[in-house]
Design an enzyme around this catalytic site. Structure first.
Site, PDB file in Angstrom:
ATOM      1  N   ARG A 170       0.837  -1.226   0.000  1.00  0.00           N
ATOM      2  CA  ARG A 170       0.000   0.000   0.000  1.00  0.00           C
ATOM      3  C   ARG A 170       0.863   1.266   0.000  1.00  0.00           C
ATOM      4  O   ARG A 170       0.563   2.251   0.686  1.00  0.00           O
ATOM      5  CB  ARG A 170      -0.929   0.046   1.226  1.00  0.00           C
ATOM      6  CG  ARG A 170      -1.839  -1.137   1.364  1.00  0.00           C
ATOM      7  CD  ARG A 170      -2.955  -1.159   0.326  1.00  0.00           C
ATOM      8  NE  ARG A 170      -3.865  -2.245   0.636  1.00  0.00           N
ATOM      9  CZ  ARG A 170      -3.733  -3.492   0.153  1.00  0.00           C
ATOM     10  NH1 ARG A 170      -2.749  -3.787  -0.684  1.00  0.00           N
ATOM     11  NH2 ARG A 170      -4.600  -4.417   0.490  1.00  0.00           N
TER      12      ARG A 170
ATOM     13  N   SER B 246     -10.692   0.345   3.554  1.00  0.00           N
ATOM     14  CA  SER B 246      -9.953   0.067   4.796  1.00  0.00           C
ATOM     15  C   SER B 246      -9.375   1.371   5.334  1.00  0.00           C
ATOM     16  O   SER B 246      -8.697   2.097   4.603  1.00  0.00           O
ATOM     17  CB  SER B 246      -8.794  -0.888   4.528  1.00  0.00           C
ATOM     18  OG  SER B 246      -9.276  -2.057   3.934  1.00  0.00           O
TER      19      SER B 246
ATOM     20  N   GLU C 280      -4.691   4.675   6.369  1.00  0.00           N
ATOM     21  CA  GLU C 280      -4.375   4.452   4.947  1.00  0.00           C
ATOM     22  C   GLU C 280      -4.765   5.628   4.029  1.00  0.00           C
ATOM     23  O   GLU C 280      -3.944   6.060   3.222  1.00  0.00           O
ATOM     24  CB  GLU C 280      -5.048   3.165   4.477  1.00  0.00           C
ATOM     25  CG  GLU C 280      -4.691   2.821   3.047  1.00  0.00           C
ATOM     26  CD  GLU C 280      -5.414   1.577   2.542  1.00  0.00           C
ATOM     27  OE1 GLU C 280      -5.081   0.480   2.993  1.00  0.00           O
ATOM     28  OE2 GLU C 280      -6.290   1.726   1.676  1.00  0.00           O
TER      29      GLU C 280
HETATM   30  P1  FAD Z   1      -8.440   9.404  -4.847  1.00  0.00           P
HETATM   31  O1  FAD Z   1      -9.101   9.058  -3.571  1.00  0.00           O
HETATM   32  O2  FAD Z   1      -9.105  10.425  -5.699  1.00  0.00           O
HETATM   33  O3  FAD Z   1      -6.952   9.867  -4.550  1.00  0.00           O
HETATM   34  C1  FAD Z   1      -6.146   9.161  -3.649  1.00  0.00           C
HETATM   35  C2  FAD Z   1      -4.795   9.871  -3.547  1.00  0.00           C
HETATM   36  O4  FAD Z   1      -4.102   9.779  -4.796  1.00  0.00           O
HETATM   37  C3  FAD Z   1      -4.934  11.378  -3.275  1.00  0.00           C
HETATM   38  O5  FAD Z   1      -3.841  11.763  -2.472  1.00  0.00           O
HETATM   39  C4  FAD Z   1      -4.837  12.010  -4.648  1.00  0.00           C
HETATM   40  O6  FAD Z   1      -4.338  13.323  -4.602  1.00  0.00           O
HETATM   41  C5  FAD Z   1      -3.864  11.083  -5.349  1.00  0.00           C
HETATM   42  N1  FAD Z   1      -4.121  10.965  -6.781  1.00  0.00           N
HETATM   43  C6  FAD Z   1      -5.281  10.547  -7.370  1.00  0.00           C
HETATM   44  N2  FAD Z   1      -5.114  10.506  -8.707  1.00  0.00           N
HETATM   45  C7  FAD Z   1      -3.845  10.904  -8.954  1.00  0.00           C
HETATM   46  C8  FAD Z   1      -3.073  11.068 -10.136  1.00  0.00           C
HETATM   47  N3  FAD Z   1      -3.577  10.807 -11.347  1.00  0.00           N
HETATM   48  N4  FAD Z   1      -1.796  11.509 -10.016  1.00  0.00           N
HETATM   49  C9  FAD Z   1      -1.259  11.780  -8.800  1.00  0.00           C
HETATM   50  N5  FAD Z   1      -1.942  11.652  -7.641  1.00  0.00           N
HETATM   51  C10 FAD Z   1      -3.224  11.210  -7.720  1.00  0.00           C
HETATM   52  N6  FAD Z   1      -7.738   0.051  -2.071  1.00  0.00           N
HETATM   53  C11 FAD Z   1      -6.998  -1.054  -2.269  1.00  0.00           C
HETATM   54  O7  FAD Z   1      -5.774  -0.962  -2.426  1.00  0.00           O
HETATM   55  N7  FAD Z   1      -7.563  -2.294  -2.284  1.00  0.00           N
HETATM   56  C12 FAD Z   1      -8.885  -2.482  -2.132  1.00  0.00           C
HETATM   57  O8  FAD Z   1      -9.361  -3.598  -2.169  1.00  0.00           O
HETATM   58  C13 FAD Z   1      -9.699  -1.327  -1.903  1.00  0.00           C
HETATM   59  N8  FAD Z   1     -11.021  -1.459  -1.678  1.00  0.00           N
HETATM   60  C14 FAD Z   1     -11.777  -0.356  -1.439  1.00  0.00           C
HETATM   61  C15 FAD Z   1     -13.141  -0.520  -1.192  1.00  0.00           C
HETATM   62  C16 FAD Z   1     -13.942   0.568  -0.951  1.00  0.00           C
HETATM   63  C17 FAD Z   1     -15.423   0.371  -0.679  1.00  0.00           C
HETATM   64  C18 FAD Z   1     -13.391   1.874  -0.970  1.00  0.00           C
HETATM   65  C19 FAD Z   1     -14.259   3.073  -0.770  1.00  0.00           C
HETATM   66  C20 FAD Z   1     -12.031   2.055  -1.206  1.00  0.00           C
HETATM   67  C21 FAD Z   1     -11.202   0.938  -1.426  1.00  0.00           C
HETATM   68  N9  FAD Z   1      -9.835   1.060  -1.657  1.00  0.00           N
HETATM   69  C22 FAD Z   1      -9.075  -0.050  -1.883  1.00  0.00           C
HETATM   70  C23 FAD Z   1      -9.186   2.392  -1.650  1.00  0.00           C
HETATM   71  C24 FAD Z   1      -9.265   3.124  -3.016  1.00  0.00           C
HETATM   72  O9  FAD Z   1     -10.347   2.663  -3.769  1.00  0.00           O
HETATM   73  C25 FAD Z   1      -7.999   2.955  -3.850  1.00  0.00           C
HETATM   74  O10 FAD Z   1      -6.890   3.421  -3.129  1.00  0.00           O
HETATM   75  C26 FAD Z   1      -8.088   3.711  -5.186  1.00  0.00           C
HETATM   76  O11 FAD Z   1      -6.939   3.445  -5.961  1.00  0.00           O
HETATM   77  C27 FAD Z   1      -8.222   5.221  -5.022  1.00  0.00           C
HETATM   78  O12 FAD Z   1      -8.533   5.756  -6.295  1.00  0.00           O
HETATM   79  P2  FAD Z   1      -9.208   7.166  -6.461  1.00  0.00           P
HETATM   80  O13 FAD Z   1      -9.223   7.510  -7.906  1.00  0.00           O
HETATM   81  O14 FAD Z   1     -10.510   7.208  -5.782  1.00  0.00           O
HETATM   82  O15 FAD Z   1      -8.160   8.082  -5.676  1.00  0.00           O
HETATM   83  P1  NAP Z   2     -10.254 -10.568   4.818  1.00  0.00           P
HETATM   84  O1  NAP Z   2     -10.420 -11.579   3.739  1.00  0.00           O
HETATM   85  O2  NAP Z   2     -11.277 -10.479   5.894  1.00  0.00           O
HETATM   86  O3  NAP Z   2      -8.830 -10.741   5.473  1.00  0.00           O
HETATM   87  C1  NAP Z   2      -8.440  -9.917   6.571  1.00  0.00           C
HETATM   88  C2  NAP Z   2      -6.996  -9.553   6.420  1.00  0.00           C
HETATM   89  O4  NAP Z   2      -6.198 -10.714   6.459  1.00  0.00           O
HETATM   90  C3  NAP Z   2      -6.767  -8.881   5.106  1.00  0.00           C
HETATM   91  O5  NAP Z   2      -6.492  -7.571   5.386  1.00  0.00           O
HETATM   92  C4  NAP Z   2      -5.620  -9.633   4.457  1.00  0.00           C
HETATM   93  O6  NAP Z   2      -4.474  -8.833   4.199  1.00  0.00           O
HETATM   94  C5  NAP Z   2      -5.235 -10.711   5.432  1.00  0.00           C
HETATM   95  N1  NAP Z   2      -5.237 -12.014   4.729  1.00  0.00           N
HETATM   96  C6  NAP Z   2      -6.296 -12.820   4.494  1.00  0.00           C
HETATM   97  N2  NAP Z   2      -5.883 -13.954   3.869  1.00  0.00           N
HETATM   98  C7  NAP Z   2      -4.552 -13.830   3.685  1.00  0.00           C
HETATM   99  C8  NAP Z   2      -3.562 -14.656   3.109  1.00  0.00           C
HETATM  100  N3  NAP Z   2      -3.868 -15.851   2.594  1.00  0.00           N
HETATM  101  N4  NAP Z   2      -2.294 -14.207   3.099  1.00  0.00           N
HETATM  102  C9  NAP Z   2      -1.991 -13.019   3.614  1.00  0.00           C
HETATM  103  N5  NAP Z   2      -2.880 -12.180   4.168  1.00  0.00           N
HETATM  104  C10 NAP Z   2      -4.150 -12.578   4.218  1.00  0.00           C
HETATM  105  O7  NAP Z   2     -10.106  -9.124   4.149  1.00  0.00           O
HETATM  106  P2  NAP Z   2     -11.228  -8.158   3.591  1.00  0.00           P
HETATM  107  O8  NAP Z   2     -11.288  -6.977   4.455  1.00  0.00           O
HETATM  108  O9  NAP Z   2     -12.467  -8.899   3.263  1.00  0.00           O
HETATM  109  O10 NAP Z   2     -10.568  -7.678   2.234  1.00  0.00           O
HETATM  110  C11 NAP Z   2     -10.337  -8.584   1.188  1.00  0.00           C
HETATM  111  C12 NAP Z   2      -9.212  -8.060   0.322  1.00  0.00           C
HETATM  112  O11 NAP Z   2      -9.582  -6.816  -0.231  1.00  0.00           O
HETATM  113  C13 NAP Z   2      -7.916  -7.813   1.116  1.00  0.00           C
HETATM  114  O12 NAP Z   2      -6.836  -8.142   0.284  1.00  0.00           O
HETATM  115  C14 NAP Z   2      -7.951  -6.346   1.398  1.00  0.00           C
HETATM  116  O13 NAP Z   2      -6.659  -5.789   1.479  1.00  0.00           O
HETATM  117  C15 NAP Z   2      -8.704  -5.796   0.186  1.00  0.00           C
HETATM  118  N6  NAP Z   2      -9.454  -4.583   0.557  1.00  0.00           N
HETATM  119  C16 NAP Z   2      -8.745  -3.428   0.681  1.00  0.00           C
HETATM  120  C17 NAP Z   2      -9.394  -2.248   1.015  1.00  0.00           C
HETATM  121  C18 NAP Z   2      -8.652  -0.938   1.103  1.00  0.00           C
HETATM  122  O14 NAP Z   2      -9.272   0.092   1.162  1.00  0.00           O
HETATM  123  N7  NAP Z   2      -7.332  -0.958   1.082  1.00  0.00           N
HETATM  124  C19 NAP Z   2     -10.764  -2.261   1.247  1.00  0.00           C
HETATM  125  C20 NAP Z   2     -11.427  -3.456   1.137  1.00  0.00           C
HETATM  126  C21 NAP Z   2     -10.762  -4.632   0.791  1.00  0.00           C
HETATM  127  P3  NAP Z   2      -4.285  -7.890   2.901  1.00  0.00           P
HETATM  128  O15 NAP Z   2      -5.133  -6.699   3.169  1.00  0.00           O
HETATM  129  O16 NAP Z   2      -2.844  -7.573   2.954  1.00  0.00           O
HETATM  130  O17 NAP Z   2      -4.698  -8.631   1.693  1.00  0.00           O
END
Ligand code: FAD
Ligand code: NAP
Length: 338
Positions: A165, A238, A334
């Site tokens: 991340r 998250s 995050e």
């Molecule tokens: P924004 O929120 O608009 O921007 C995020 C940051 O990036 C800001 O600082 C912004 O200034 C910067 N930025 C945006 N675009 C650019 C650009 N083109 N150039 C330079 N800087 C820029 N994330 C995960 O990693 N895994 C997941 O599974 C995941 N699940 C999610 C589920 C939900 C329900 C939600 C709401 C979010 C989730 N996220 C997840 C977080 C998010 O969706 C991601 O981080 C996504 O990539 C953000 O994209 P955005 O366009 O909305 O960015």
């Molecule tokens: P989950 O399946 O309930 O698992 C909980 C946590 O355990 C996750 O954060 C995941 O880490 C870790 N995990 C589970 N299985 C694993 C494995 N086999 N090896 C290593 N780590 C493991 O998670 P969840 O909340 O439903 O999300 C599912 C996936 O979507 C995850 O990968 C999560 O990161 C991603 N997600 C991200 C965001 C965001 O905003 N960043 C939001 C929603 C979902 P990791 O997170 O490192 O995978």
């Protein structure tokens, strides 16, 4: 260029916080982006870049120029050698639509990253990841505009310094570049990653043949069952990163909490599940003023009704403090806070 003044940013952040930008522009052309940067430079305005607004906490009115990045365009090119194809897309393309489109084109590798909100331009910022796959696994290169010189530069994966991340754009090069285009390296032959949590079980239960399309469908089904839809309940996914602790601390915590999820990392240390820690600290499903913690996923903080960024950060601080008291673990936020 159409610069507007005192514009509400509520439609541009998935937490749905009601804050405004002093100046606002929707940049759907590179030329507009250059003009907007020039405008900000002349007026000495700070910039707020937004894609889909799904990884930001807008905690106060923004006194500078907010730029919503709407650059569109995508193309897929097969390579003459092997099964590789390159998918290039402009920053404003919606991530999940690209995933769906790539699967329709028989270009594989993005299936586990289905249904992540936001645009491709932000995907490299935090090296988006889900279900055992991260952007770095499919990344080829990106182009970014240097805010101070106006030059477009290319970055390969090494230049981006991707980590969990994280990338160089959150660290050393923070606020210096606008990503305009991203190219991904996909494969015409599926190479499915199913060894993550509930994925294989969900596929077997569905009875469907295991294909990239059915993996994508399973990921969408699991996600929809536990994550709130930002259209219905404001959230930024998250809220905390999963913490990495030393092996000794993990062992100690496991003695006291034998059911605690703990994932030893190949690079050393043990990853804990932040959601589990928040749940143990008693916050799952809680409400605090207009905000709260989702009742099905303790890692997701939500805007229940008319909440504010300040309330959300206050709640986050309470959670961090309780988790630190109970487990001696520091939870890092995050999303980016503005
Ligand atoms: P924004 O929120 O608009 O921007 C995020 C940051 O990036 C800001 O600082 C912004 O200034 C910067 N930025 C945006 N675009 C650019 C650009 N083109 N150039 C330079 N800087 C820029 N994330 C995960 O990693 N895994 C997941 O599974 C995941 N699940 C999610 C589920 C939900 C329900 C939600 C709401 C979010 C989730 N996220 C997840 C977080 C998010 O969706 C991601 O981080 C996504 O990539 C953000 O994209 P955005 O366009 O909305 O960015
Ligand atoms: P989950 O399946 O309930 O698992 C909980 C946590 O355990 C996750 O954060 C995941 O880490 C870790 N995990 C589970 N299985 C694993 C494995 N086999 N090896 C290593 N780590 C493991 O998670 P969840 O909340 O439903 O999300 C599912 C996936 O979507 C995850 O990968 C999560 O990161 C991603 N997600 C991200 C965001 C965001 O905003 N960043 C939001 C929603 C979902 P990791 O997170 O490192 O995978």
């Amino acid at each position: 260029m159409n610069i507007r003044e005192q514009v509400s940013l509520k439609p541009y952040n998935t937490l749905g916080f009601e804050v405004s930008a002093r100046y606002f522009v929707y940049a759907d052309r590179l030329e507009t982006l250059h003009e907007a940067i020039q405008y900000a430079r002349e007026k000495a305005l700070p910039l707020l870049l937004l894609g889909g607004g799904s990884n930001v906490v807008l905690a106060q009115n923004f006194a500078g120029l907010a730029i919503v990045l709407g650059l569109k365009g995508r193309k897929l090119c097969s390579q003459s050698d092997g099964d590789i194809c390159l998918l290039s897309a402009s920053a404003g393309e919606n991530w999940h639509e690209l995933v769906t489109w790539s699967l329709q084109q028989h270009a594989y590798g993005l299936e586990n990253l289905s249904l992540i909100p936001g645009n491709i331009g932000a995907a490299p910022i935090q090296n988006i990841g889900a279900y055992g796959v991260e952007l770095v696994d499919v990344f080829h290169e990106l182009q970014a505009l240097h805010i101070h010189t106006g030059e477009i530069q290319r970055f390969n994966a090494d230049d981006c310094r991707f980590a969990y991340r994280d990338s160089v754009f959150k660290g050393e090069l923070k606020d210096q570049y606008i990503i305009t285009d991203v190219t991904l390296k996909l494969s015409q032959k599926p190479n499915l990653q199913l060894d993550y949590g509930p994925l294989r079980g969900a596929l077997e239960q569905s009875g469907l043949p295991i294909t990239p399309q059915s993996v994508s469908t399973a990921v969408c089904t699991i996600r929809s069952s536990k994550l709130p839809d930002p259209e219905k309940l404001g959230n930024a996914g998250s809220f905390f990163k999963n913490p990495l602790v030393g092996e000794d601390q993990a062992k100690r915590l496991l003695v006291e909490n034998p059911c605690m999820p703990a994932y030893p990392q190949p690079t050393g240390g043990v990853k804990l599940a932040a959601g589990w820690l928040v749940e143990q600290a008693g916050f799952k499903g809680c409400s605090f003023k207009g905000v709260g913690v989702h009742d099905q996923q303790a890692l997701v903080l939500v805007n229940r009704a008319g909440g504010t960024g300040t309330q959300l950060l206050d709640l986050a601080q309470q959670i961090q403090s309780k988790v630190a008291d109970l487990f001696e673990v520091v939870l890092e936020i995050e999303p980016r806070i503005y």
